[in-house]
Write a protein that holds these residues in place. Structure first.
Motif, PDB file in Angstrom:
ATOM      1  N   TYR A   1      12.480   3.134  -1.589  1.00  0.00           N
ATOM      2  CA  TYR A   1      11.300   4.461  -0.669  1.00  0.00           C
ATOM      3  C   TYR A   1      10.855   3.470   0.841  1.00  0.00           C
ATOM      4  O   TYR A   1      11.101   4.158   1.844  1.00  0.00           O
ATOM      5  CB  TYR A   1      10.066   4.082  -2.110  1.00  0.00           C
ATOM      6  CG  TYR A   1       9.300   5.031  -1.027  1.00  0.00           C
ATOM      7  CD1 TYR A   1       9.320   6.817  -0.251  1.00  0.00           C
ATOM      8  CD2 TYR A   1       7.972   5.164  -0.230  1.00  0.00           C
ATOM      9  CE1 TYR A   1       8.366   7.555  -0.243  1.00  0.00           C
ATOM     10  CE2 TYR A   1       7.049   6.087  -0.066  1.00  0.00           C
ATOM     11  CZ  TYR A   1       7.182   7.080   0.397  1.00  0.00           C
ATOM     12  OH  TYR A   1       6.632   7.746   1.143  1.00  0.00           O
ATOM     13  N   TYR A   2      10.342   2.372   0.257  1.00  0.00           N
ATOM     14  CA  TYR A   2      10.166   1.395   1.589  1.00  0.00           C
ATOM     15  C   TYR A   2      10.686   0.593   2.526  1.00  0.00           C
ATOM     16  O   TYR A   2      11.003   0.903   3.560  1.00  0.00           O
ATOM     17  CB  TYR A   2       8.582   1.090   1.797  1.00  0.00           C
ATOM     18  CG  TYR A   2       7.503   0.907   0.656  1.00  0.00           C
ATOM     19  CD1 TYR A   2       6.538   2.237   2.078  1.00  0.00           C
ATOM     20  CD2 TYR A   2       7.306   0.315  -0.649  1.00  0.00           C
ATOM     21  CE1 TYR A   2       5.383   2.606   0.887  1.00  0.00           C
ATOM     22  CE2 TYR A   2       6.119   1.779  -0.973  1.00  0.00           C
ATOM     23  CZ  TYR A   2       5.020   2.322  -0.580  1.00  0.00           C
ATOM     24  OH  TYR A   2       4.323   2.826  -1.072  1.00  0.00           O
TER      25      TYR A   2
ATOM     26  N   SER B   1      12.479   4.057   4.410  1.00  0.00           N
ATOM     27  CA  SER B   1      11.213   4.417   4.793  1.00  0.00           C
ATOM     28  C   SER B   1      11.144   3.473   6.954  1.00  0.00           C
ATOM     29  O   SER B   1      11.108   4.626   7.485  1.00  0.00           O
ATOM     30  CB  SER B   1       9.642   4.803   4.683  1.00  0.00           C
ATOM     31  OG  SER B   1       9.283   4.951   3.836  1.00  0.00           O
TER      32      SER B   1
ATOM     33  N   ALA C   1       6.877  -9.095 -10.598  1.00  0.00           N
ATOM     34  CA  ALA C   1       6.368 -10.502  -9.882  1.00  0.00           C
ATOM     35  C   ALA C   1       7.487 -11.574 -10.710  1.00  0.00           C
ATOM     36  O   ALA C   1       6.890 -12.609  -9.889  1.00  0.00           O
ATOM     37  CB  ALA C   1       4.377 -10.583 -10.737  1.00  0.00           C
TER      38      ALA C   1
ATOM     39  N   ILE D   1       5.362  -1.697   3.552  1.00  0.00           N
ATOM     40  CA  ILE D   1       4.149  -0.260   3.741  1.00  0.00           C
ATOM     41  C   ILE D   1       3.842  -0.216   3.821  1.00  0.00           C
ATOM     42  O   ILE D   1       2.530   1.426   3.351  1.00  0.00           O
ATOM     43  CB  ILE D   1       3.596  -0.706   1.443  1.00  0.00           C
ATOM     44  CG1 ILE D   1       2.794  -1.704   1.832  1.00  0.00           C
ATOM     45  CG2 ILE D   1       5.342  -1.369   0.714  1.00  0.00           C
ATOM     46  CD1 ILE D   1       2.013  -1.652   0.621  1.00  0.00           C
ATOM     47  N   THR D   2       3.360  -0.601   5.143  1.00  0.00           N
ATOM     48  CA  THR D   2       2.596   0.348   6.108  1.00  0.00           C
ATOM     49  C   THR D   2       3.280   1.388   6.874  1.00  0.00           C
ATOM     50  O   THR D   2       4.500   1.548   6.882  1.00  0.00           O
ATOM     51  CB  THR D   2       2.671  -0.238   7.559  1.00  0.00           C
ATOM     52  OG1 THR D   2       1.196  -1.620   7.245  1.00  0.00           O
ATOM     53  CG2 THR D   2       1.014   0.282   8.112  1.00  0.00           C
ATOM     54  N   ALA D   3       1.878   2.795   6.864  1.00  0.00           N
ATOM     55  CA  ALA D   3       2.481   4.278   7.646  1.00  0.00           C
ATOM     56  C   ALA D   3       2.550   3.791   8.934  1.00  0.00           C
ATOM     57  O   ALA D   3       1.774   3.862   9.851  1.00  0.00           O
ATOM     58  CB  ALA D   3       1.186   4.792   7.364  1.00  0.00           C
TER      59      ALA D   3
ATOM     60  N   HIS E   1       3.321   6.068  11.499  1.00  0.00           N
ATOM     61  CA  HIS E   1       2.756   6.877  12.545  1.00  0.00           C
ATOM     62  C   HIS E   1       1.574   6.910  12.969  1.00  0.00           C
ATOM     63  O   HIS E   1       0.892   7.406  13.260  1.00  0.00           O
ATOM     64  CB  HIS E   1       3.366   8.039  11.608  1.00  0.00           C
ATOM     65  CG  HIS E   1       2.879   8.559  10.062  1.00  0.00           C
ATOM     66  ND1 HIS E   1       3.210   8.562   9.218  1.00  0.00           N
ATOM     67  CD2 HIS E   1       1.170   8.856  10.236  1.00  0.00           C
ATOM     68  CE1 HIS E   1       2.901   8.900   8.007  1.00  0.00           C
ATOM     69  NE2 HIS E   1       1.157   8.954   8.627  1.00  0.00           N
ATOM     70  N   ILE E   2       0.942   5.386  12.119  1.00  0.00           N
ATOM     71  CA  ILE E   2      -1.087   6.280  12.426  1.00  0.00           C
ATOM     72  C   ILE E   2      -1.439   4.581  13.261  1.00  0.00           C
ATOM     73  O   ILE E   2      -2.544   4.661  13.865  1.00  0.00           O
ATOM     74  CB  ILE E   2      -1.559   5.680  11.280  1.00  0.00           C
ATOM     75  CG1 ILE E   2      -1.066   3.650  10.329  1.00  0.00           C
ATOM     76  CG2 ILE E   2      -1.904   6.525  10.144  1.00  0.00           C
ATOM     77  CD1 ILE E   2      -2.111   4.294   9.282  1.00  0.00           C
TER      78      ILE E   2
END
Lengths: 383, 294
Positions: free
Chosen positions: B23-24, B27, B75, B139-141, B143-144
């Protein structure tokens, strides 16, 4: 995970650290049976995770079955600083020539293990550190090197213990280091570590805290997890897998992310309210997680209002809003709710929530306004 | 400019074939990050949406010239994954995974320092790093965050970082790089590492720092700011009203024996000339003031 003394001693014994023969009892009859088995005199010790047991009358010497019966009877059920004694540890009494202190913990600043050894044991190490810091011999161990025999010997010499205690202490420190590292402990502490008149060195107490992140390689630690001190709310949250800490106030708090949850607790305090809890639901918009969080808070009788503080990152505002709406449909909540929703697609999310607003479900544009509203709804006067 | 990573950074993902990694990783690629591969010894030769999977980091580095790795391994496998990345030849490792035992972290921190002094580890238990418009690893979005500058951000918390990025974007203020150092007891990269890099980066003109209770990293950062930084800094410290002895979500967020309180951290930072916000919004407003007066 903090262990009780009896668990700490069983943990130490696994690594070969000498501890007194004994057993754990939850009734007076069990206590007497253990005393009869290990032989008199014995010490009856309250098992609570709080300091100052001795002063509170929670540690007593007993020379006979009658004395065990009396002391165990008094100590079981005793309230020590808010901790009720449910079990006692009965162990054979030890003759003490000298009392020392030994521990290992992580020095987060040095990013190495800190070992502390002192000839002044049996008292609080913080007091020794304050009044006579030179009485504590410290070493920093690089985890890659481990604790070598040579380093352990130099360390014991630096602590200026009775020379008679040297061999026994070097041996115990190496075992204690193994217990700390192989056992995945955050803290191992022996206070007092005693020298007996006969020359043996021995752990008379055990304070152990284990790293909950290491459960995957220590399946047997589940047993310790089961005896953690948690209130009813914390137990319920733990069963649901939520990051929850119970507090004393009346404003229930739900936030996504540990930092934001801490920040939410802070801001409720700042505006003159008292938060009832810390609760981090993590990322994502899962309605089931939100419903579980609301249930835990709803079951807290002190909660008068609920502050849901969500910041959307990857998870979009409309997904978060739909999750909240679904969760609210699945549980009946008594207290009024104030929601602050911001971040990615916050406008879309707020539009969804707008259709469900009422006296019981309000929305606020920012954290400060939301906190004030929640405090007011809980019957307080917001600053 | 940016710190630690830029548009030339070639990233592989250890754990790209898992659900989170996939996913990431995808992204990050969609954001524009130069994603060149993934690793999984059992799936070498396959691909994830066109991204080739290699048996090991060493193979991936040899085939693609990758110089960074992002770890999404569960982990129990992190200790080996970190060493595999360093031995495989990358210079930058971002470990997103949470729940890594503290003894593993202490071990690989010291092992890297000794045997791979030029490798930078970020995390574990961190959101990663973003240089807006150039590279987003983790994992930071994306677009912000507004690209450009002049603000650099360093933080121990994920959501509070996102909030800081978002509030600056709302004020039309750009960010050179935002580094999430994570909430664990032994972070691979410290506040000081980031402050030092921001001080040296010509495009970063001011730094926003987000700390929390536990440890003494903020106090050490204050000492560094006092003695070595010319650029203005604003800060927020979470957990000012947290009870002692309780871990507040993050493994490292705990006040113990009277040490690690938010009050002591804020005092040390204030003493170093840092502008402190009492909540995230106030800290953001301080940064807006600072930027407007640059």
């Amino acid at each position: 995970m903090d262990l009780y003394e009896y668990q700490g001693k069983q943990f130490f014994a696994r690594f070969g650290i000498p501890v007194s023969a004994g057993g754990v009892a939850s009734t007076v009859d069990e206590a007497v049976a253990i005393a009869e088995r290990v032989g008199y005199p014995v010490v009856v010790k309250a098992q609570v995770q709080v300091g100052g047991r001795g002063k509170a009358g929670g540690i007593k010497l007993a020379n006979s079955a009658d004395e065990v019966r009396t002391h165990a009877g008094n100590i079981l059920g005793m309230d020590i600083k808010g901790h009720i004694v449910h079990v006692v540890w009965i162990e054979v009494a030890s003759d003490i020539a000298e009392e020392y202190y030994a521990s290992f913990t992580l020095d987060r600043s040095a990013k190495k293990y800190l070992g502390m050894l002192s000839a002044q044991g049996g008292v609080e190490i913080e007091a020794v550190a304050e009044e006579n810091p030179d009485a504590i011999a410290k070493i920093w161990v690089d985890p890659v090197d481990g604790l070598t025999d040579a380093v352990a010997r130099e360390w014991v010499a630096a602590a200026k213990l009775n020379p008679a205690a040297t061999e026994g202490t070097v041996d115990i420190l190496q075992k204690l280091y193994r217990a700390y590292t192989e056992g995945d402990a955050d803290l191992v502490e022996i206070n007092p570590l005693i020298l007996k008149p006969t020359g043996e060195v021995h752990a008379l107490d055990a304070k152990v805290s284990l790293d909950a992140n290491s459960l995957f390689r220590h399946a047997d630690y589940e047993a310790y997890d089961a005896t953690q001190v948690r209130d009813q709310r914390e137990t319920e949250a733990h069963e649901k897998g939520l990051q929850y800490v119970g507090l004393e106030g009346s404003v229930g708090v739900i936030a996504n992310g540990a930092g934001l949850a801490m920040s939410t607790v802070d801001i409720v305090n700042q505006v003159g309210g008292k938060p009832a809890n810390f609760l981090d639901i993590g990322g994502g918009s899962n309605a089931a997680v939100m419903a579980g969080a609301l249930e835990v808070i709803n079951n807290d009788p002190n909660v008068r209002s609920i502050f849901i503080n969500i910041f959307g990152g990857i998870t979009k505002g409309e997904e978060v809003a739909n999750g909240i709406v679904q969760a609210l449909a699945s549980v009946t909540i008594d207290a009024p709710i104030v929601i602050r929703l911001d971040g990615t697609n916050a406008d879309e999310g707020r539009a969804i929530l707008a259709g469900h607003l009422s006296d019981k479900l309000q929305m606020a544009p920012d954290m400060l306004t939301a906190a004030r509203k929640a405090v007011e709804l809980a019957g307080g006067t917001p600053k | 400019m940016s710190i630690f990573v830029d548009e030339n950074t070639k990233v592989i993902y250890q754990g790209l074939t898992g659900s989170q990694g996939r996913y990431y990783g995808l992204s990050n690629r969609a954001y524009g990050t130069n994603v060149v591969g993934g690793t999984n010894p059992k799936k070498a030769g396959t691909d994830v949406d066109g991204i080739p999977i290699f048996a090991s980091v060493a193979d991936a580095v040899r085939e693609t010239g990758a110089n960074a790795s992002c770890i999404f391994i569960p982990a129990p496998g992190v200790r080996d994954a970190v060493m595999e990345a360093a031995e495989g030849g990358v210079e930058f490792i971002a470990c997103i995974t949470e729940g890594v035992p503290a003894h593993d972290e202490a071990w690989f921190f010291n092992k890297l320092k000794r045997d791979f002094p030029n490798v930078r580890l970020l995390g574990p238990n961190c959101p990663g790093i973003i240089s807006p418009g150039r590279c987003n690893i983790g994992i930071t979005a994306g677009h912000i965050a507004k690209p450009g500058g002049p603000v650099g951000i360093v933080s121990r918390s994920g959501t509070l970082t996102y909030q800081a990025l978002y509030e600056l974007q709302q004020q039309d203020i750009g960010v050179t790089t935002c580094v999430g150092i994570g909430g664990d007891p032994v972070p691979g990269t410290s506040f000081i590492d980031c402050l030092q890099a921001f001080e040296a980066d010509p495009d970063t003109k001011a730094v926003m720092m987000i700390g929390e209770i536990g440890g003494s990293a903020e106090e050490e950062a204050a000492e560094f700011i006092k003695n070595h930084m010319t650029k203005p800094v604003s800060a927020y410290i979470a957990g000012g009203t947290a009870p002692a002895g309780k871990k507040m979500g993050h493994a490292g967020a705990i006040v113990s024996g009277g040490k690690g309180t938010a009050q002591a951290k804020m005092e040390a930072l204030r003493d170093a000339g840092v502008r402190i916000g009492l909540n995230p919004t106030e800290a953001g407003a301080h940064m807006v003031d600072i930027v407007r007066s640059l």
